[in-house]
Scaffold this motif. Structure first.
Motif, PDB file in Angstrom:
ATOM      1  N   PHE A  86      -2.352  -1.421  -3.398  1.00  0.00           N
ATOM      2  CA  PHE A  86      -3.544  -0.806  -2.830  1.00  0.00           C
ATOM      3  C   PHE A  86      -3.311   0.694  -2.860  1.00  0.00           C
ATOM      4  O   PHE A  86      -2.378   1.178  -2.248  1.00  0.00           O
ATOM      5  CB  PHE A  86      -3.761  -1.240  -1.380  1.00  0.00           C
ATOM      6  CG  PHE A  86      -3.667  -2.722  -1.202  1.00  0.00           C
ATOM      7  CD1 PHE A  86      -4.711  -3.533  -1.596  1.00  0.00           C
ATOM      8  CD2 PHE A  86      -2.541  -3.305  -0.672  1.00  0.00           C
ATOM      9  CE1 PHE A  86      -4.634  -4.906  -1.457  1.00  0.00           C
ATOM     10  CE2 PHE A  86      -2.449  -4.676  -0.530  1.00  0.00           C
ATOM     11  CZ  PHE A  86      -3.495  -5.477  -0.920  1.00  0.00           C
ATOM     12  N   ARG A 103       0.860  -1.184   0.000  1.00  0.00           N
ATOM     13  CA  ARG A 103       0.000   0.000   0.000  1.00  0.00           C
ATOM     14  C   ARG A 103       0.889   1.224   0.000  1.00  0.00           C
ATOM     15  O   ARG A 103       1.807   1.351   0.805  1.00  0.00           O
ATOM     16  CB  ARG A 103      -0.892  -0.002   1.232  1.00  0.00           C
ATOM     17  CG  ARG A 103      -1.818   1.204   1.283  1.00  0.00           C
ATOM     18  CD  ARG A 103      -2.773   1.109   2.450  1.00  0.00           C
ATOM     19  NE  ARG A 103      -3.464   2.379   2.620  1.00  0.00           N
ATOM     20  CZ  ARG A 103      -4.184   2.677   3.676  1.00  0.00           C
ATOM     21  NH1 ARG A 103      -4.346   1.807   4.648  1.00  0.00           N
ATOM     22  NH2 ARG A 103      -4.762   3.849   3.764  1.00  0.00           N
ATOM     23  N   ASN A 147      -5.488   7.001   1.550  1.00  0.00           N
ATOM     24  CA  ASN A 147      -4.077   6.800   1.867  1.00  0.00           C
ATOM     25  C   ASN A 147      -3.429   8.062   2.415  1.00  0.00           C
ATOM     26  O   ASN A 147      -2.332   8.013   2.929  1.00  0.00           O
ATOM     27  CB  ASN A 147      -3.291   6.381   0.617  1.00  0.00           C
ATOM     28  CG  ASN A 147      -3.587   4.972   0.214  1.00  0.00           C
ATOM     29  OD1 ASN A 147      -4.000   4.172   1.026  1.00  0.00           O
ATOM     30  ND2 ASN A 147      -3.394   4.664  -1.043  1.00  0.00           N
TER      31      ASN A 147
END
Length: 153
Positions: free
Chosen positions: A113, A42, A51
């Motif tokens: 991700f 990620r 994020n």
């Protein structure tokens, strides 16, 4: 004035403790013959989405073939060794995102991700990237522990 040099020295020592500690390059164990490795990671950069600093998903849960593997905090990298073939990856956050990949024997796949990027491009929030890109993006990053399903089990 003796106080000023002592203060400056104390401040320098205090700030020295704030510097990032260099990390040794990560060496992953060799891949067992006949298996495939799936790297999951990620990113930490996005444009204020899940994020980013304003993100709402702190640690979404990743499952591999319907088995819980790990929570995925921003900036994380981990991997699972699997049998070759189709595998389903699911990430449960505010919504559920799925991706099916075809793992190839003796090769690595990379699953990224990036909720911010996925939302902007319409690619989805969980996607497979080319090995050259994935390898570059996780190079030198520490690996998190993951509870991977046993290959063949």
């Amino acid at each position: 004035m003796i106080i000023r040099p002592v203060f400056v020295l104390a401040a320098l020592l205090a700030f020295a403790g704030c510097a990032p500690v260099p990390q040794a390059p990560v060496a992953d164990p060799p891949l067992a013959a006949g298996l495939s490795r799936i790297y999951f990671y990620r990113t930490t950069f996005s444009l204020g989405s899940d994020n980013g600093l304003l993100g709402t998903v702190a640690r979404p849960l990743l499952t591999l073939d319907d088995k819980p593997v790990a929570e995925v905090p921003a900036g994380s990298v981990f991997f699972c060794d699997v049998l070759p073939g189709r595998h389903q990856i699911t990430v449960r956050a505010n919504q559920t995102y799925t991706l099916a990949i075809a793992a190839v024997a003796n090769q690595s796949s990379y699953v990224k991700f990036d909720w911010g990027l996925g939302s902007l491009t319409g690619q989805g929030h969980v996607f497979e990237v080319a090995a050259s890109m994935g390898g570059r993006e996780i190079e030198g990053q520490p690996r998190l522990a993951a509870t991977c399903p046993q290959a063949g089990g």
